[in-house]
Design an enzyme around this catalytic site. Structure first.
Site, short mmCIF file in Angstrom:
data_model
loop_
_atom_site.label_atom_id
_atom_site.label_comp_id
_atom_site.label_asym_id
_atom_site.label_seq_id
_atom_site.Cartn_x
_atom_site.Cartn_y
_atom_site.Cartn_z
N GLN A 197 16.60 -1.37 31.48
CA GLN A 197 16.97 -0.69 32.73
C GLN A 197 17.17 -1.70 33.87
OE1 GLN A 197 17.47 2.50 32.55
NE2 GLN A 197 17.95 2.90 34.69
N GLY A 200 20.44 -3.27 33.79
CA GLY A 200 21.59 -2.37 33.92
C GLY A 200 22.46 -2.44 32.66
N LEU A 245 0.83 -1.20 0.00
CA LEU A 245 0.00 0.00 0.00
C LEU A 245 0.87 1.25 0.00
CD1 LEU A 245 -2.85 1.25 0.24
CD2 LEU A 245 -2.62 1.10 2.72
N GLU A 288 1.52 -0.12 9.96
CA GLU A 288 0.06 -0.37 9.93
C GLU A 288 -0.70 0.82 10.55
OE1 GLU A 288 -1.46 -4.21 10.09
OE2 GLU A 288 0.36 -5.11 9.28
N THR A 303 6.92 -5.28 3.43
CA THR A 303 7.36 -6.42 4.23
C THR A 303 7.30 -7.67 3.34
OG1 THR A 303 6.60 -5.43 6.28
CG2 THR A 303 6.83 -7.83 6.29
N ARG A 355 20.16 -11.43 40.22
CA ARG A 355 21.20 -10.41 40.38
C ARG A 355 21.19 -9.85 41.81
NH1 ARG A 355 25.96 -8.32 38.45
NH2 ARG A 355 26.00 -6.04 38.63
N GLU A 388 3.78 4.16 -0.22
CA GLU A 388 4.78 4.64 -1.20
C GLU A 388 5.65 5.66 -0.48
OE1 GLU A 388 2.70 6.04 -4.67
OE2 GLU A 388 1.83 4.05 -5.04
N THR A 393 0.61 4.83 11.97
CA THR A 393 1.38 5.26 13.15
C THR A 393 0.41 5.42 14.32
OG1 THR A 393 1.06 7.62 12.76
CG2 THR A 393 2.96 6.58 11.65
C1 LIG Z 1 9.66 -2.04 8.88
C2 LIG Z 1 8.48 -1.51 8.14
C3 LIG Z 1 7.62 -2.38 7.50
C4 LIG Z 1 6.53 -1.90 6.77
N1 LIG Z 1 5.72 -2.78 6.09
C5 LIG Z 1 4.77 -2.29 5.25
C6 LIG Z 1 4.04 -3.17 4.40
O1 LIG Z 1 4.21 -4.39 4.42
N2 LIG Z 1 3.14 -2.63 3.53
C7 LIG Z 1 2.92 -1.29 3.47
O2 LIG Z 1 2.08 -0.87 2.66
N3 LIG Z 1 3.58 -0.42 4.28
C8 LIG Z 1 4.51 -0.89 5.16
N4 LIG Z 1 5.22 -0.02 5.96
C9 LIG Z 1 4.98 1.41 5.86
C10 LIG Z 1 4.29 2.00 7.08
O3 LIG Z 1 2.97 1.60 7.15
C11 LIG Z 1 4.49 3.53 7.02
O4 LIG Z 1 5.84 3.79 7.32
C12 LIG Z 1 3.56 4.25 7.98
O5 LIG Z 1 2.24 4.17 7.55
C13 LIG Z 1 3.95 5.73 8.12
O6 LIG Z 1 4.15 6.35 6.89
P1 LIG Z 1 5.47 7.22 6.66
O7 LIG Z 1 6.64 6.39 7.06
O8 LIG Z 1 5.43 7.74 5.27
O9 LIG Z 1 5.37 8.42 7.69
P2 LIG Z 1 4.53 9.78 7.50
O10 LIG Z 1 3.14 9.48 7.08
O11 LIG Z 1 5.32 10.71 6.65
O12 LIG Z 1 4.50 10.32 8.99
C14 LIG Z 1 5.59 11.01 9.60
C15 LIG Z 1 5.13 11.46 10.98
O13 LIG Z 1 4.03 12.38 10.83
C16 LIG Z 1 2.92 11.92 11.59
N5 LIG Z 1 1.68 12.25 10.89
C17 LIG Z 1 1.37 12.07 9.58
N6 LIG Z 1 0.11 12.46 9.34
C18 LIG Z 1 -0.40 12.89 10.52
C19 LIG Z 1 -1.67 13.40 10.93
N7 LIG Z 1 -2.67 13.56 10.07
N8 LIG Z 1 -1.82 13.76 12.23
C20 LIG Z 1 -0.80 13.59 13.12
N9 LIG Z 1 0.40 13.10 12.80
C21 LIG Z 1 0.60 12.75 11.51
C22 LIG Z 1 3.12 10.41 11.70
O14 LIG Z 1 2.43 9.87 12.82
C23 LIG Z 1 4.64 10.32 11.85
O15 LIG Z 1 5.00 10.52 13.19
C24 LIG Z 1 6.28 -0.50 6.73
C25 LIG Z 1 7.15 0.39 7.40
C26 LIG Z 1 8.24 -0.10 8.07
C27 LIG Z 1 9.16 0.88 8.75
#
Ligand SMILES: Cc1cc2nc3c(=O)[nH]c(=O)nc-3n(C[C@H](O)[C@H](O)[C@H](O)COP(=O)(O)OP(=O)(O)OC[C@H]3O[C@@H](n4cnc5c(N)ncnc54)[C@H](O)[C@@H]3O)c2cc1C
Length: 382
Positions: A337, A340, A127, A364, A160, A269, A129, A366
């Site tokens: 923690q 230690g 999903l 999935e 993933t 410990r 990008e 944030t």
């Molecule tokens: C190890 C790993 C595995 C993953 N696996 C998959 C996968 O299998 N398939 C897939 O499709 N994706 C996958 N992802 C992607 C993941 O779902 C995204 O990284 C996530 O949705 C956040 O998008 P972003 O990294 O672009 O951050 P951004 O959307 O750019 O967010 C950056 C920051 O801004 C905050 N933010 C953004 N919009 C808002 C809002 N409206 N209000 C408040 N705060 C906001 C976010 O909470 C975050 O703290 C994976 C990511 C990682 C790191």
């Protein structure tokens, strides 16, 4: 001490006992080494597949294990306590089966679902990008209809199982409409023009490869469209509700493992001539950790019961994901923690647990996005 679990049947009790054995013999002894080498354990997924653990949450008539979500999630928790990346992989695979199982035609299900649920294949869900993370609806990859095919162009990010999956749920734009312009195709990994890139170099969960997938004129048969054109975002979000419960269970399993490691260490410990567990400062920290783990488990099980009963559970899944992953971050940090200086070394697993759970607050959706989902449901009064 194994966790005292709430299980609805003898079959589920036997299943959990099998899973504990597999976790102890096949997962726990190999986790640290595979994490260090950032190597995907394909054979472990074969073992789990043959044990029926890659289709547990789907109906038996679709080829799944017919287990309720409350059982499936506790299985994930047990796996996660032994090896988080493997449990995450089972959760993502389960998520990747959802679009076909829930939105596919009978013909499509008959063709592809038995192999996907039967344990031989591993799936991926594409999903995100680079420019479309939290705002998934703004994704830009395109699927253009050309006769009896779709031609896919663009780049999916953060996938993933990117590069190791056998099939990919690919979400692409079929029109410019923000909500109704996205569609999903089920692409075979062998599709020419579907090009996995080198895995990202990550802080943790290194044995779970995460990679970009470049789509360079990738041709996918039109009968691999799942649902109608324009249904993609609805399909993606509906899969994520169950996926978030999976992440809650995985986070809870890692938190349980951290609590167990910290408690065992604190009982052994000694400083100032006594066990550190007998210092109130340490014992209260352990008490808070134990309370958090129990609460996280209770919350995901409560959301899962709603799902199993056919009730709406989206906001509850978000609450479980938010609470369980924030809690796991706190519990694993506190486990370091309690140990230690030793906790900060790779001689003990707690530093790995801490690195592993950080990303669970991010993927999935944030935890800020989970709060948005919960807040919106309060605002709408639903
Ligand atoms: C190890 C790993 C595995 C993953 N696996 C998959 C996968 O299998 N398939 C897939 O499709 N994706 C996958 N992802 C992607 C993941 O779902 C995204 O990284 C996530 O949705 C956040 O998008 P972003 O990294 O672009 O951050 P951004 O959307 O750019 O967010 C950056 C920051 O801004 C905050 N933010 C953004 N919009 C808002 C809002 N409206 N209000 C408040 N705060 C906001 C976010 O909470 C975050 O703290 C994976 C990511 C990682 C790191």
């Amino acid at each position: 001490m194994p966790v005292d679990r709430e299980l609805p049947s003898d079959e589920a009790r036997e299943l959990l006992s099998l899973v504990r054995d597999l976790a102890a013999t096949e997962l726990a002894p190999r986790a640290a080494e595979f994490e260090e080498r950032a190597e995907f354990p394909r054979d472990v997924f074969r073992i789990l597949g043959r044990a029926g653990l890659l289709g547990l949450a789907y109906d038996e008539d679709l080829g799944g294990g017919g287990q309720p979500y409350v059982v499936y999630l506790q299985v994930l928790e047990e796996l996660a306590a032994a090896w988080a990346a493997v449990a995450l992989g089972v959760s993502v695979h389960t998520l990747s089966c959802h679009p076909l199982a829930m939105f596919g035609t009978d013909e499509q299900k008959k063709r592809w679902l038995p192999d996907m649920l039967g344990g031989e294949l591993v799936g991926a869900y594409c999903l995100s990008e680079a420019g479309a993370g939290s705002d998934a609806g703004s994704l830009q990859a395109r699927a253009r209809r050309d006769g009896d095919r779709y031609v896919l162009d663009g780049t999916k990010a953060w996938v993933t199982h990117g590069g190791v999956a056998d099939y990919y749920d690919v979400f692409c734009r079929t029109s410019d409409d923000k909500r109704r312009g996205i569609s999903m195709v089920l692409a075979d990994a062998q599709t020419p023009g579907l090009l996995p890139q080198s895995p990202e170099k990550k802080m943790g969960l290194r044995s779970s490869p995460t990679a970009q997938i470049v789509l360079d004129g990738a041709q996918v048969d039109a009968d691999r469209l799942i649902g109608e054109e324009g249904d993609g975002l609805r399909i993606a979000l509906s899969a994520l509700d169950g996926g978030r419960l999976g992440i809650s269970a995985v986070a809870t399993g890692v938190a349980q493992a951290a609590l167990d490691a910290a408690s065992a260490y604190a009982r052994e410990r000694k400083q100032f001539g006594q066990r550190i567990v007998d210092f109130q400062g340490v014992s209260f920290m352990l008490a808070d950790m134990a309370t958090g783990v129990e609460a996280a488990r209770a919350l995901y099980l409560s959301a899962a019961r709603r799902r199993d009963a056919g009730k709406p559970y989206g906001p509850q899944a978000s609450m479980a994901k938010l609470f369980a992953t924030d809690n796991a971050m706190k519990v694993t940090t506190d486990a370091v923690q309690v140990l230690g200086g030793y906790g900060y070394t790779t001689d003990f697993p707690v530093e790995r647990y801490m690195r592993e759970v950080k990303v669970m607050q991010i993927f999935e959706g944030t935890n800020q996005i989970q709060r948005m989902v919960i807040g919106r449901s309060l605002a709408s009064g639903s």
